[in-house]
Design an enzyme around this catalytic site. Structure first.
Site, short mmCIF file in Angstrom:
data_model
loop_
_atom_site.label_atom_id
_atom_site.label_comp_id
_atom_site.label_asym_id
_atom_site.label_seq_id
_atom_site.Cartn_x
_atom_site.Cartn_y
_atom_site.Cartn_z
CG ASP A 23 -12.24 -33.38 14.55
OD1 ASP A 23 -11.69 -33.29 15.68
OD2 ASP A 23 -13.22 -33.83 14.30
CG ASP A 142 -13.77 -39.99 21.41
OD1 ASP A 142 -14.12 -38.62 21.50
OD2 ASP A 142 -12.76 -40.27 20.96
#
Length: 262
Positions: A23, A142
């Site tokens: 990330d 997600d």
């Protein structure tokens, strides 16, 4: 585990993949718990080289705060990673139109990942798949369990939608997604294990590969997700970033459990 699923796994000729996820925020690798409380985890290009040397099968880079204004930073990183590694890597974040994907693929990325933009504009999946081929299109999802159901969340998990996770994944596949990267927000960063039950349910309804994400804390969690959910790949971040699991030892443990790896 159902006997049929065990037979399917052991007879499969497709090796399972281990994928470190980076990330990226403002040019640095970060990691949090349940999508918050981010802390620095190092330089993404340097980490990419380390993982490639360790035997990672692929890499995923997610620019978690990407905007069009930051696109140049992302492109520079993609070019640098492409020079450093010889394994496939996926880039996601801020891809809202075909030109965004084209720039990243031309800069050296092997696949592109779309998440919130695909939910807001599902035709984007069709457009990218038609332009580049489904093998280049990863749809990241997600998901979080709320009031008895799994719902899709957007913007790095900050916004709940009314879209059921399974329905959205089924639609994404029909539109041309070549792969699903499914992150359980409830498990993310907890190191308590992958959501094997959900992953198994979704994997059984899909005809495309699924990458498990969220919850890896030790090597047994990888064994569990491959044996119990039969996913095609397992992705993790902090356990790799902070040296808690090394990829050679992880792959050796998987082989001991009759799980074929590359």
């Amino acid at each position: 585990m159902e006997p049929a699923l065990a037979d399917q796994l052991l007879n499969s000729s497709v090796a399972k993949r281990i994928i470190p996820c980076l990330d990226v925020k403002d040019g640095r690798t970060v990691k949090g718990v349940n999508f918050v409380d981010l802390r620095d985890a190092g330089d993404p290009v340097e980490l990419a080289w380390q993982y490639s040397a360790q035997g990672a099968d692929e890499l995923v880079f997610l620019d978690i705060t990407a905007t069009h204004e930051k696109r140049k930073t992302t492109v520079d990183m993609v070019k640098a990673v492409a020079r450093q590694v010889n394994i496939p890597f996926t880039i996601g974040g801020g891809i809202n139109e075909i030109q965004d994907a084209e720039i990243l693929l031309n800069s050296g990325a092997d696949k592109i990942s779309i998440n919130s933009a695909a939910v807001r504009n599902p035709d984007l999946i069709d457009t990218l798949a038609n332009a580049f081929g489904i093998q280049f299109v990863v749809v990241a999802v997600d998901t979080k369990f709320v009031d008895g159901n799994h719902y899709v969340h957007l913007n790095g998990g900050r916004i709940k939608t009314d879209m059921l996770t399974k329905e959205w994944i089924r639609e994404a596949q029909s539109r041309g997604a070549g792969e699903i990267l499914l992150t359980s927000m409830d498990h993310d960063g907890t190191k308590g294990g992958f959501d094997c039950r959900l992953l198994a349910e979704i994997n059984q309804m899909l005809g495309i590969p699924i990458i498990a994400s969220g919850g890896a804390g030790n090597t047994q969690h990888f064994v569990d997700v491959f044996l119990q959910a039969n996913v095609d790949a397992a992705l993790a971040a902090s356990v790799f970033h902070y040296g808690e699991i090394r990829i050679p030892e992880l792959k050796e443990e998987l082989r001991k459990n009759s799980i074929e790896v590359r």
